[in-house]
Design a protein around this motif. Structure first.
Motif, PDB file in Angstrom:
ATOM      1  N   MET A   1       0.817  -1.211   0.000  1.00 53.89           N
ATOM      2  CA  MET A   1       0.000   0.000   0.000  1.00 53.89           C
ATOM      3  C   MET A   1       0.854   1.266   0.000  1.00 53.89           C
ATOM      4  O   MET A   1       0.470   2.279  -0.592  1.00 53.89           O
ATOM      5  N   ASN A   2       2.041   1.224   0.621  1.00 50.29           N
ATOM      6  CA  ASN A   2       2.957   2.364   0.529  1.00 50.29           C
ATOM      7  C   ASN A   2       3.360   2.605  -0.917  1.00 50.29           C
ATOM      8  O   ASN A   2       3.452   3.750  -1.363  1.00 50.29           O
ATOM      9  N   ARG A   3       3.591   1.532  -1.661  1.00 49.89           N
ATOM     10  CA  ARG A   3       3.951   1.676  -3.078  1.00 49.89           C
ATOM     11  C   ARG A   3       2.783   2.239  -3.882  1.00 49.89           C
ATOM     12  O   ARG A   3       2.985   2.997  -4.818  1.00 49.89           O
ATOM     13  N   VAL A   4       1.581   1.852  -3.525  1.00 50.99           N
ATOM     14  CA  VAL A   4       0.404   2.377  -4.219  1.00 50.99           C
ATOM     15  C   VAL A   4       0.271   3.881  -3.962  1.00 50.99           C
ATOM     16  O   VAL A   4      -0.064   4.650  -4.860  1.00 50.99           O
ATOM     17  N   ARG A   5       0.566   4.306  -2.748  1.00 49.68           N
ATOM     18  CA  ARG A   5       0.319   5.697  -2.328  1.00 49.68           C
ATOM     19  C   ARG A   5       1.501   6.647  -2.468  1.00 49.68           C
ATOM     20  O   ARG A   5       1.331   7.850  -2.289  1.00 49.68           O
ATOM     21  N   VAL A   6       2.701   6.152  -2.731  1.00 45.71           N
ATOM     22  CA  VAL A   6       3.868   7.028  -2.760  1.00 45.71           C
ATOM     23  C   VAL A   6       3.681   8.110  -3.839  1.00 45.71           C
ATOM     24  O   VAL A   6       3.290   7.812  -4.969  1.00 45.71           O
TER      25      VAL A   6
ATOM     26  N   VAL B   1       5.422   4.142 -12.262  1.00 45.06           N
ATOM     27  CA  VAL B   1       5.038   2.862 -12.859  1.00 45.06           C
ATOM     28  C   VAL B   1       3.665   2.411 -12.375  1.00 45.06           C
ATOM     29  O   VAL B   1       2.832   1.973 -13.158  1.00 45.06           O
ATOM     30  N   GLY B   2       3.428   2.500 -11.070  1.00 40.11           N
ATOM     31  CA  GLY B   2       2.181   1.991 -10.501  1.00 40.11           C
ATOM     32  C   GLY B   2       0.993   2.900 -10.693  1.00 40.11           C
ATOM     33  O   GLY B   2      -0.140   2.453 -10.773  1.00 40.11           O
ATOM     34  N   GLN B   3       1.236   4.211 -10.747  1.00 38.90           N
ATOM     35  CA  GLN B   3       0.177   5.205 -10.961  1.00 38.90           C
ATOM     36  C   GLN B   3      -0.995   5.011 -10.001  1.00 38.90           C
ATOM     37  O   GLN B   3      -2.144   5.237 -10.356  1.00 38.90           O
TER      38      GLN B   3
ATOM     39  N   LYS C   1      -0.947  -2.828 -10.829  1.00 38.89           N
ATOM     40  CA  LYS C   1       0.326  -2.483 -11.462  1.00 38.89           C
ATOM     41  C   LYS C   1       1.473  -2.608 -10.468  1.00 38.89           C
ATOM     42  O   LYS C   1       2.573  -3.007 -10.838  1.00 38.89           O
ATOM     43  N   VAL C   2       1.229  -2.259  -9.222  1.00 40.08           N
ATOM     44  CA  VAL C   2       2.255  -2.368  -8.185  1.00 40.08           C
ATOM     45  C   VAL C   2       2.605  -3.835  -7.947  1.00 40.08           C
ATOM     46  O   VAL C   2       3.772  -4.220  -7.944  1.00 40.08           O
ATOM     47  N   ILE C   3       1.611  -4.668  -7.757  1.00 39.27           N
ATOM     48  CA  ILE C   3       1.852  -6.082  -7.451  1.00 39.27           C
ATOM     49  C   ILE C   3       2.493  -6.817  -8.621  1.00 39.27           C
ATOM     50  O   ILE C   3       3.401  -7.625  -8.440  1.00 39.27           O
TER      51      ILE C   3
ATOM     52  N   GLN D   1       4.278  -5.506 -11.113  1.00 38.71           N
ATOM     53  CA  GLN D   1       5.456  -4.879 -11.723  1.00 38.71           C
ATOM     54  C   GLN D   1       6.559  -5.923 -11.800  1.00 38.71           C
ATOM     55  O   GLN D   1       6.841  -6.630 -10.820  1.00 38.71           O
ATOM     56  N   LYS D   2       7.180  -6.029 -12.941  1.00 37.79           N
ATOM     57  CA  LYS D   2       8.170  -7.073 -13.198  1.00 37.79           C
ATOM     58  C   LYS D   2       9.260  -7.100 -12.124  1.00 37.79           C
ATOM     59  O   LYS D   2       9.843  -6.086 -11.783  1.00 37.79           O
ATOM     60  N   GLY D   3       9.489  -8.304 -11.587  1.00 39.46           N
ATOM     61  CA  GLY D   3      10.575  -8.530 -10.654  1.00 39.46           C
ATOM     62  C   GLY D   3      10.356  -8.060  -9.227  1.00 39.46           C
ATOM     63  O   GLY D   3      11.287  -8.063  -8.432  1.00 39.46           O
ATOM     64  N   GLN D   4       9.139  -7.694  -8.861  1.00 39.72           N
ATOM     65  CA  GLN D   4       8.919  -7.122  -7.539  1.00 39.72           C
ATOM     66  C   GLN D   4       8.516  -8.133  -6.481  1.00 39.72           C
ATOM     67  O   GLN D   4       9.069  -8.132  -5.402  1.00 39.72           O
ATOM     68  N   PHE D   5       7.543  -8.961  -6.747  1.00 38.14           N
ATOM     69  CA  PHE D   5       7.048  -9.903  -5.750  1.00 38.14           C
ATOM     70  C   PHE D   5       7.133 -11.325  -6.290  1.00 38.14           C
ATOM     71  O   PHE D   5       6.506 -11.654  -7.293  1.00 38.14           O
ATOM     72  N   ASP D   6       7.913 -12.165  -5.613  1.00 34.93           N
ATOM     73  CA  ASP D   6       8.123 -13.540  -6.078  1.00 34.93           C
ATOM     74  C   ASP D   6       6.832 -14.335  -6.189  1.00 34.93           C
ATOM     75  O   ASP D   6       6.725 -15.231  -7.023  1.00 34.93           O
ATOM     76  N   CYS D   7       5.827 -14.009  -5.373  1.00 38.86           N
ATOM     77  CA  CYS D   7       4.600 -14.811  -5.383  1.00 38.86           C
ATOM     78  C   CYS D   7       3.804 -14.676  -6.681  1.00 38.86           C
ATOM     79  O   CYS D   7       2.911 -15.475  -6.935  1.00 38.86           O
TER      80      CYS D   7
END
Length: 123
Positions: free
Chosen positions: A9-14, A22-24, A29-31, A33-39
């Motif tokens: 949520m910090n990434r969504v709101r920054v 990138v996430g806008q 888009k945040v979740i 985004q290439k290479g960010q979350f292994d899951c």
């Protein structure tokens, strides 16, 4: 899990930097985004990832934490952290990622959390 949800949520709101650009403000888009979350990666370093969101159906606790985060809640100890990782050591490096855009905020369990520095605003 709440600490990780806080980072998402910090990434969504920054309001500046790479995640803003990138996430806008779009959680998808945040979740994804290439290479960010292994899951959300089916392959990691050329090997099939068994710990994907598709291979592990969510349980009620996961829905509860998602609702908690989407309702505007966050762990204040995590601050405005945009990154976290497990160093597999008893201590956390002061800066992360390697480009120095984050500074250590707190350790939660095995994971180190990092707030953005002024350098991050330039990304």
């Amino acid at each position: 899990m709440k600490a990780v949800a806080t980072v998402v949520m910090n990434r969504v709101r920054v309001p500046f930097g790479e995640y803003h650009r990138v996430g806008q403000g779009d959680i998808r888009k945040v979740i994804f985004q290439k290479g960010q979350f292994d899951c959300v990666r089916s392959v990691i370093r050329g090997i099939s990832n068994p710990q994907t969101i598709w291979a592990n159906p969510p349980e009620q606790i996961h829905y509860d934490i998602a609702d908690w985060a989407l309702s505007g809640n966050r762990l204040f100890t995590v601050g405005y952290s945009l990154w976290y990782f497990n160093p597999f050591k008893p201590t956390c490096p002061y800066t992360f990622p390697r480009n120095g855009t984050g500074s250590f905020q707190v350790r939660v369990g095995d994971h180190c959390f990092y707030n953005p520095t002024e350098k991050y605003a330039q990304t």
